[in-house]
Design an enzyme around this catalytic site. Sequence first.
Site, PDB file in Angstrom:
ATOM      1  N   GLY A 476       0.638  -1.442  -0.032  1.00  0.00           N
ATOM      2  CA  GLY A 476       0.152   0.042  -0.083  1.00  0.00           C
ATOM      3  C   GLY A 476       0.877   1.227   0.009  1.00  0.00           C
ATOM      4  O   GLY A 476       0.649   2.271   0.853  1.00  0.00           O
ATOM      5  N   GLY A 478       0.766   3.464  -2.143  1.00  0.00           N
ATOM      6  CA  GLY A 478      -0.241   4.614  -2.533  1.00  0.00           C
ATOM      7  C   GLY A 478       0.480   5.735  -3.680  1.00  0.00           C
ATOM      8  O   GLY A 478       0.259   6.810  -3.454  1.00  0.00           O
ATOM      9  N   GLY A 479       1.186   5.137  -4.460  1.00  0.00           N
ATOM     10  CA  GLY A 479       1.735   6.026  -5.119  1.00  0.00           C
ATOM     11  C   GLY A 479       2.959   6.647  -4.960  1.00  0.00           C
ATOM     12  O   GLY A 479       3.468   7.678  -5.940  1.00  0.00           O
ATOM     13  N   GLY A 481       5.948   5.715  -3.766  1.00  0.00           N
ATOM     14  CA  GLY A 481       7.295   5.074  -3.892  1.00  0.00           C
ATOM     15  C   GLY A 481       7.246   3.651  -4.338  1.00  0.00           C
ATOM     16  O   GLY A 481       5.954   3.180  -4.913  1.00  0.00           O
ATOM     17  N   LYS A 496      11.470  -0.017   0.789  1.00  0.00           N
ATOM     18  CA  LYS A 496      10.539   0.796   0.071  1.00  0.00           C
ATOM     19  C   LYS A 496      11.433   2.184  -0.314  1.00  0.00           C
ATOM     20  O   LYS A 496      12.060   2.680   0.724  1.00  0.00           O
ATOM     21  CB  LYS A 496       9.432   1.112   0.984  1.00  0.00           C
ATOM     22  CG  LYS A 496       8.568   2.244   0.668  1.00  0.00           C
ATOM     23  CD  LYS A 496       7.418   2.560   1.586  1.00  0.00           C
ATOM     24  CE  LYS A 496       6.409   1.708   1.850  1.00  0.00           C
ATOM     25  NZ  LYS A 496       5.432   2.035   2.636  1.00  0.00           N
ATOM     26  N   ASP A 585      -3.131   4.714   8.981  1.00  0.00           N
ATOM     27  CA  ASP A 585      -3.205   4.091   7.676  1.00  0.00           C
ATOM     28  C   ASP A 585      -3.714   2.832   7.884  1.00  0.00           C
ATOM     29  O   ASP A 585      -3.001   1.754   7.177  1.00  0.00           O
ATOM     30  CB  ASP A 585      -1.939   4.395   7.078  1.00  0.00           C
ATOM     31  CG  ASP A 585      -2.444   4.298   5.375  1.00  0.00           C
ATOM     32  OD1 ASP A 585      -3.454   4.240   4.878  1.00  0.00           O
ATOM     33  OD2 ASP A 585      -1.424   4.207   4.540  1.00  0.00           O
TER      34      ASP A 585
END
Length: 810
Positions: A476, A478-479, A481, A496, A585
């Site tokens: 997740g 979320g764009g 990385g 990440k 989150d």
Amino acid sequence: MEEELGEAIILGPAAALRLQDRDNDEQQPQPVYCAVGGTAGKEEWKANLQWVLANVPRSKRLVLAHLRRPPSRINMMGAWVPVSQLAEEEVTAFRQLEEDKIGKVLDDLLDICKSQKVNASKIIVASDDTARGLVQLVDDHGVTELVMGAASDRAYTRKMRAPRSKKALTVQRKANPSCKIWFVCKGNLICTREASEGANRAESSTASTSPRSSTSDYSRSKSSPRLHSKTFSTQESNDPATASVDETPTSRWVDAMDHTMEGSASVSEIVESGEEPAAEQLLHAEVEEDQEAPSPDGSDAGGMMDDALYEKLKDALMEADNLRHEAYEETRRRQMAERELAEASRMADDAESSYRREAKHRKEMEEMLARERAAMEQDRREINDILYKIRQVDDRSAELELQISSSERMMSDLEARLSESYSLLETLQPTTAAAREETEGAHDGGQGASFLRLGYSELDEATTHFDESARVDGGGDGGRGKVYRGELRNMAVAVKVLRRDVAVDEARFAREVGRISGVRHPNLVTLVGACLEARAVAYELVPGGSLDDHLCRGALPWRARCGIAYGACSALAFLHSASTAVHGDVRPANILVVGSLSSSCKLAGLGTRGLVRPGGAAALAYADPHYLATGELSPQCDVHALGVVLLRLVTGMPAFLARKAAREAARGGKAWHEVVDAGAGWPAERGREVALLGLRCCGDNVGVSPHEVLEEARGVLEAASTASGDGAPGRLLSDDGAAPSYFVCPILKEVMRDPQIAGDGFTYEAEAIKEWLGSGHDTSPMTNLKLPTQKLLPNHALRDAIHHWRAMHY
């Protein structure tokens, strides 16, 4: 005789067409056109429309004409984009929107006309130039009366006596002279361009002549002495012979008129030469012939012409006048065609001159291109020489890189041995609190927590140069990385790498990573290390995939879902009580399943909000309404998101649909067996209990703290995960007889009886951890870091699992 003469003239084809056109014009008056400009709004044109309604007769129809200029650019999200760069459907939609807007404005004006009981309509015409569009509208529709603005309202003055805008001046100069134009501004008449009378006759060659012309022709005929003295007899007689004598000249005159109608070309020649009209010449010839023919009874056949004959002569003269005007109009059109031909010839000459200039320019460009090609060829040879030297340097660099790689491997081995030595040293001789703080400050630059600093080359090697095939789809991000699977220091990790445009600065990044590294719990993904320069973080790799993936496949049974939810609930309870932190989150993409079809999980994404800049898109389906309204994170945000996850686990539906279906079932609108996911094998009572728990987490919970809601959720989920459908304990452990590693206390190395969760997130035997804390230790037995709290939490789920295991094996 009078009736026969009338019938002969009415049967003439040209006269019949003219009479029909004159009747149609009288029955259908021409409408009045009002030009509404492209920028005119409803309020701006109200005053002008009121003037039109007050000065135009109610019997006439009113046409509101708007000329729309097609846009060359379109505003897209605050930027003007050329039409050529957009799709056809986007341009069509934008133009339709503009037409709808101006249509609404015109409809409001039409409502005003309707309230005044005036027949009105609207027309929208597309034109690149408004002035030329109005001129073309006048020509195409035969407009005879037009009302348009003289200038904008802000340019109006009381001394204005002529149009001021370029559009109005152009229309005044170029519009058809037969059109009468009123120029108004701010509800006041500025000036009027009257229609040209000659242009009216020229535009309508088949119409009747004006009353003034008819009167003059009639007077001229009456004043001729020959007509008064010796034309026709006006006496009435019943004698057949007299009737035949009277019919003879009239019949000859009618035949001559028909012959004149058929020979219109000769009439046109007479009109162009300036001679007397053909009908008048024919009339004089007939008069002379009648003077020479005596009447049968010896009386004079002259006398006064009766009124009916004068009317027919008047019509003949009127027709001759119309034919003369038609000839004049034809001559004018021929002259216009000649002028257009001359203009076309001039344009052809200009085009030929332009072609010669372009040919000359093209020749010059070709010569310049040839010179450029020669220069490029020389540059290419020089570049080849440079590339050859670069290849030699690359070969040498490859040799050096091999040596560097060998050196790095040696350094990695040394670092690993050094790490083992430090671990052994910390085990044998715990450092003092002051020494630990000094060491932690040296590790993270004084940020307050320690973490393993990784080099970019080490991450590059661990992820095989960040190969796209090694990317992990879960997590997740979320764009913000990319996440890669790799092997770092003999350990599987998930790396990440955040994008530079969304990551925070290096100092804040180091502080947040240090804060995350100090939070440890069995149900939280452990942070391994970080590379500050690359804004990259390495976590332990959880190979089971995300809960979102498992829900999409529908592969999790209901007890495993309860166990996963219990693990997430335990992690959140630890965060809220031990570290006073908020995850922020919680969603299925950040809940990672440990192994295939396992009932254990690890919560990922902790601290991600602190590593990126504010303003990222939130998962609206799991967001707390209070957070969306205020932007403030609180423990209730995590509890609300956990409730939505529970509803998804029970129903197997997407977030919004799961919440809607559960609420309907709770109100009695649906049966629970229609809502609960039958593919997961949920018992009806268990599914209803967990769904109601999810709705309670999503509710306002006034007067109840988030910690109390989490404790209630842990109790319900613990009972559900350790029980079968009929209430018997569930079988969650393996059958090989060996105790799982998480049953063993890290201090005593024995299977625990009363497991307790400490502040470092690890579970210990209650007696062992209490003895450790009672002896004056304030650090973790596992990480040797300072414990954020000395409070212990019972691990009920693990205790029940251990008791069940003992009952099966002893």
